[in-house]
Design a protein around this motif. Sequence first.
Motif, PDB file in Angstrom:
ATOM      1  N   SER A 155      44.542  -7.078 -36.363  1.00  0.00           N
ATOM      2  CA  SER A 155      44.115  -5.926 -36.997  1.00  0.00           C
ATOM      3  C   SER A 155      43.319  -6.205 -38.290  1.00  0.00           C
ATOM      4  CB  SER A 155      45.333  -4.870 -37.481  1.00  0.00           C
ATOM      5  OG  SER A 155      46.230  -5.790 -37.971  1.00  0.00           O
ATOM      6  N   ASP A 156      42.748  -5.457 -39.008  1.00  0.00           N
ATOM      7  CA  ASP A 156      42.035  -5.412 -40.323  1.00  0.00           C
ATOM      8  C   ASP A 156      43.152  -6.311 -41.204  1.00  0.00           C
ATOM      9  OD1 ASP A 156      39.710  -4.597 -39.831  1.00  0.00           O
ATOM     10  OD2 ASP A 156      40.041  -2.640 -40.380  1.00  0.00           O
ATOM     11  N   THR A 157      42.533  -7.301 -41.945  1.00  0.00           N
ATOM     12  CA  THR A 157      43.470  -8.031 -42.955  1.00  0.00           C
ATOM     13  C   THR A 157      43.618  -7.839 -44.109  1.00  0.00           C
ATOM     14  OG1 THR A 157      41.404  -9.546 -43.062  1.00  0.00           O
ATOM     15  CG2 THR A 157      42.688  -9.956 -40.995  1.00  0.00           C
ATOM     16  N   LEU A 158      42.652  -6.937 -44.732  1.00  0.00           N
ATOM     17  CA  LEU A 158      42.817  -6.889 -46.318  1.00  0.00           C
ATOM     18  C   LEU A 158      42.686  -8.170 -46.802  1.00  0.00           C
ATOM     19  CD1 LEU A 158      45.722  -4.120 -46.474  1.00  0.00           C
ATOM     20  CD2 LEU A 158      43.129  -3.694 -46.739  1.00  0.00           C
ATOM     21  N   HIS A 228      43.290   0.089 -45.678  1.00  0.00           N
ATOM     22  CA  HIS A 228      42.111  -0.324 -45.326  1.00  0.00           C
ATOM     23  C   HIS A 228      41.087   0.730 -45.174  1.00  0.00           C
ATOM     24  CE1 HIS A 228      43.738   0.621 -41.532  1.00  0.00           C
ATOM     25  NE2 HIS A 228      42.678   0.722 -40.778  1.00  0.00           N
ATOM     26  N   VAL A 229      41.405   2.029 -44.904  1.00  0.00           N
ATOM     27  CA  VAL A 229      40.628   3.053 -45.029  1.00  0.00           C
ATOM     28  C   VAL A 229      40.338   3.415 -46.371  1.00  0.00           C
ATOM     29  CG1 VAL A 229      40.004   5.359 -44.146  1.00  0.00           C
ATOM     30  CG2 VAL A 229      41.076   3.793 -42.711  1.00  0.00           C
ATOM     31  N   VAL A 230      41.480   3.669 -46.984  1.00  0.00           N
ATOM     32  CA  VAL A 230      41.576   4.235 -48.574  1.00  0.00           C
ATOM     33  C   VAL A 230      40.684   3.299 -49.449  1.00  0.00           C
ATOM     34  CG1 VAL A 230      42.691   4.581 -50.645  1.00  0.00           C
ATOM     35  CG2 VAL A 230      43.550   5.548 -48.089  1.00  0.00           C
ATOM     36  N   TRP A 273      32.969  -8.632 -50.738  1.00  0.00           N
ATOM     37  CA  TRP A 273      34.396  -8.499 -50.960  1.00  0.00           C
ATOM     38  C   TRP A 273      34.710  -7.230 -50.235  1.00  0.00           C
ATOM     39  CZ3 TRP A 273      36.697  -4.087 -53.470  1.00  0.00           C
ATOM     40  CH2 TRP A 273      37.974  -4.329 -53.368  1.00  0.00           C
ATOM     41  N   GLN A 274      34.189  -6.148 -50.394  1.00  0.00           N
ATOM     42  CA  GLN A 274      34.225  -4.701 -49.514  1.00  0.00           C
ATOM     43  C   GLN A 274      34.521  -5.266 -47.846  1.00  0.00           C
ATOM     44  OE1 GLN A 274      34.816  -1.502 -50.292  1.00  0.00           O
ATOM     45  NE2 GLN A 274      35.734  -1.477 -48.206  1.00  0.00           N
ATOM     46  N   LEU A 275      33.472  -6.129 -47.267  1.00  0.00           N
ATOM     47  CA  LEU A 275      33.599  -6.475 -46.021  1.00  0.00           C
ATOM     48  C   LEU A 275      35.021  -7.370 -45.680  1.00  0.00           C
ATOM     49  CD1 LEU A 275      32.068  -6.564 -43.246  1.00  0.00           C
ATOM     50  CD2 LEU A 275      30.821  -8.320 -44.046  1.00  0.00           C
ATOM     51  N   SER A 276      35.334  -8.049 -46.685  1.00  0.00           N
ATOM     52  CA  SER A 276      36.438  -9.073 -46.480  1.00  0.00           C
ATOM     53  C   SER A 276      37.610  -8.160 -46.270  1.00  0.00           C
ATOM     54  CB  SER A 276      36.628  -9.872 -47.602  1.00  0.00           C
ATOM     55  OG  SER A 276      36.945  -9.278 -48.896  1.00  0.00           O
ATOM     56  N   LEU A 277      37.620  -6.841 -46.724  1.00  0.00           N
ATOM     57  CA  LEU A 277      38.918  -5.874 -46.385  1.00  0.00           C
ATOM     58  C   LEU A 277      39.085  -5.511 -45.079  1.00  0.00           C
ATOM     59  CD1 LEU A 277      38.523  -3.894 -49.758  1.00  0.00           C
ATOM     60  CD2 LEU A 277      39.973  -5.763 -49.260  1.00  0.00           C
ATOM     61  N   GLY A 278      38.096  -5.696 -44.344  1.00  0.00           N
ATOM     62  CA  GLY A 278      38.271  -5.308 -42.924  1.00  0.00           C
ATOM     63  C   GLY A 278      36.927  -4.627 -42.347  1.00  0.00           C
ATOM     64  N   PHE A 279      36.846  -4.748 -41.062  1.00  0.00           N
ATOM     65  CA  PHE A 279      35.704  -4.208 -40.252  1.00  0.00           C
ATOM     66  C   PHE A 279      35.739  -2.861 -39.830  1.00  0.00           C
ATOM     67  CE2 PHE A 279      35.109  -8.894 -39.188  1.00  0.00           C
ATOM     68  CZ  PHE A 279      33.856  -8.837 -39.818  1.00  0.00           C
ATOM     69  N   GLY A 280      37.124  -2.077 -39.970  1.00  0.00           N
ATOM     70  CA  GLY A 280      37.093  -0.791 -39.877  1.00  0.00           C
ATOM     71  C   GLY A 280      36.207  -0.009 -40.625  1.00  0.00           C
ATOM     72  N   ILE A 281      35.874  -0.261 -41.763  1.00  0.00           N
ATOM     73  CA  ILE A 281      35.077   0.333 -42.779  1.00  0.00           C
ATOM     74  C   ILE A 281      33.937  -0.538 -43.080  1.00  0.00           C
ATOM     75  CG2 ILE A 281      34.722   1.439 -45.252  1.00  0.00           C
ATOM     76  CD1 ILE A 281      36.513   3.133 -43.262  1.00  0.00           C
ATOM     77  N   GLY A 282      33.868  -1.671 -43.154  1.00  0.00           N
ATOM     78  CA  GLY A 282      33.099  -2.562 -43.620  1.00  0.00           C
ATOM     79  C   GLY A 282      32.061  -2.752 -42.308  1.00  0.00           C
ATOM     80  N   GLY A 568      55.801  -8.010 -33.799  1.00  0.00           N
ATOM     81  CA  GLY A 568      54.478  -7.798 -34.594  1.00  0.00           C
ATOM     82  C   GLY A 568      54.171  -6.633 -34.216  1.00  0.00           C
ATOM     83  N   GLY A 569      53.526  -5.751 -35.121  1.00  0.00           N
ATOM     84  CA  GLY A 569      52.691  -4.481 -34.833  1.00  0.00           C
ATOM     85  C   GLY A 569      51.223  -4.618 -35.134  1.00  0.00           C
ATOM     86  N   SER A 570      50.274  -4.109 -34.508  1.00  0.00           N
ATOM     87  CA  SER A 570      48.903  -4.075 -34.978  1.00  0.00           C
ATOM     88  C   SER A 570      48.099  -3.072 -34.007  1.00  0.00           C
ATOM     89  CB  SER A 570      48.428  -5.364 -34.420  1.00  0.00           C
ATOM     90  OG  SER A 570      48.186  -5.723 -33.053  1.00  0.00           O
ATOM     91  N   GLY A 571      47.107  -3.347 -34.295  1.00  0.00           N
ATOM     92  CA  GLY A 571      46.028  -2.216 -33.483  1.00  0.00           C
ATOM     93  C   GLY A 571      46.150  -2.187 -31.817  1.00  0.00           C
ATOM     94  N   PHE A 572      46.710  -3.375 -31.250  1.00  0.00           N
ATOM     95  CA  PHE A 572      46.917  -3.508 -29.936  1.00  0.00           C
ATOM     96  C   PHE A 572      48.205  -4.369 -29.815  1.00  0.00           C
ATOM     97  CE2 PHE A 572      45.175  -7.607 -30.587  1.00  0.00           C
ATOM     98  CZ  PHE A 572      45.448  -8.499 -29.479  1.00  0.00           C
TER      99      PHE A 572
END
Length: 642
Positions: A155-158, A228-230, A273-282, A568-572
Amino acid sequence: MTTERTDPDKASGSGGHDEASAKDGDEASTKDGDGGGSSKDQAGAPASAGSKPDRWAAFGPAPEPVPTWYGRLGRRLGRLLIHEWTLAALGSLALAVLMTWPTLWYARHTLPQDYWDPSLQAWQMAWSGHILLTDPTQLWHANAFYPERWSFAFSDTLLGYAPAGMIGTGPEAALIRYNIMFVLAHALATFGAYVLARQLGAGRIGAAVAGVSYTYAPWLLAQAGHLHVVSNGGIPLALAMLARGHGWSLRHGYRPERRHDGWVYAGWLVAAWQLSLGFGIGLVFAYVLAGAVVVAAVIWYAKRIFWRLKRPFGQRLFVADLIGGLIFAGVGVLMAIPYFTVTQLHPNAERTIGDIAVFSPPASGFVTAPAESRLWGGLHEGARALLPWHPEMTLLPGFVLYALAIGGLFFSIWTVRQRLLLLAGVLVTMALSMGTEFFGGHFTYAPLFDHLPGWSGIRTPGRLMLWATLLLGLLAAGAVSAFARRVREISAERIPSWPSPWLRLATLVPLLLVVAEGTNTTPHPVVPPQPAAMRAVDGPLLVLPSGQNHDQPIMLWSTTRFQQIVNGGSGFTPRQLDDVRRVTMTFPDQTSVDYLRTLGVRNVLVMRDQIVGTPWEISVDAPLDGLGVTREEMGSTVVFRL
């Protein structure tokens, strides 16, 4: 050819004043000074050595005081404290604390909205900080989802918050860290959108409206559990820095005398840096920047061919963009490699267009608020009930924002062409936010999904509403800025030329309305406390019961020792974890024990307070004859040692 414009700040700045002061000082020293030259009497003749000093010299001008280093430092600090950017940053932070309250009040025990995804994200920050200090080579192979590899990329890593993760250990520190970053993310989003609107040419009140509406839009209240969205403030801040470095604004166009390559470097670094927070927004942000680079390249070549300019943007600026762009692309590639590896190892991790259809909101979502909205949450309960998955389909950016943006189409500081471009951007991004609901997505979302790398990893198209909200905020900023300018013109016609309190208050009404519509009732549930067994039992271990919502707090509990855990819990959900959950429904029996041993699991923890109504409620106390397993009670946890 590019016409050089005179910078009004430079033309009316302190340079002329300093020259005048120096000239006056030279004249004064010529007329009145007696320190460096020969003294003269009143008649102008040189005074003899034995003559009396002139009594009237005591009334001459005193020498100018020479400021001390601490005096100069104090003045600089004073100017810094009252600078617009300082006040904007402090105001954004204070507003973030109030609008997210009581996040910081109960920072050690609660999480905003729920304790499922926030627990996962608190673990992510803790893991990245821990592993970068101990063994950076194992960053992507996290302690959760044992024995899977590359599990940190599930999942997105932050990852950009890793420096914060280096401070403190254990679940309590992870909760405090998460809540602090949650508040700071809101502050950065407000500040970034404010700075972008100001750079583009909006007034202060208009820019404040853009900043607040971008951060506290009602639809974003449903995303309070998704840090990661906020965490989107780097987007407008990077755009503002890049625009400032290139000497460009929406209101004034390209002004080459205002170019500064330092801001360009800073903009690309913030974007990375913004991209490193995750691809969901980045990911979408990366494509927006790529599109801007293509447009700039076309303009550059056009100016070279048709306007005969050898360096339309300047060599230093070109080098800054080249280096900064390579840094941004390098971060993107390094971040993307683990995700592509995960999709190869786990084909079920990749989304299909059918998955997108499940989360695609209808048009009614644009006027429906989430339950967390204080003003509209209760009133829109019926409308939410008609949405298949309302947490991702309530996309109201704010009725006040809608009204201000519509007003900005007719009354604004932006030109008509600029307003139409902003409107086109709003309509395009809203159509993309609908996913497959807009004519099946055949002409909007589906082509992007099919042809752009990485786009298939975006599960929820509704989050593209972030861009529509930003553009609506810029339209609103144009209207509010024009209104504030008109108020100043009216006050200038008054005698005396000073606005009445009512006129001042009128300019703040749009901002206050946007703030009011962004107030929320976000819950702050208490996170289940860490069992003592998680601090004492070694891994690899499995905690039962196991499930998406059960496992995310377990990941948080593991931040004390970071022992390997199967949970573990994630996007899949990896297929192996699915198998573990299925086989262990009869634990402890021979089949489940043998299966866990083949995976390398050494201990199994069964939580007595969570197994009511499950098969483990009976089997947890079943005989262990012939299994080679020992059982130990540790508080409310039963520890099985395999």
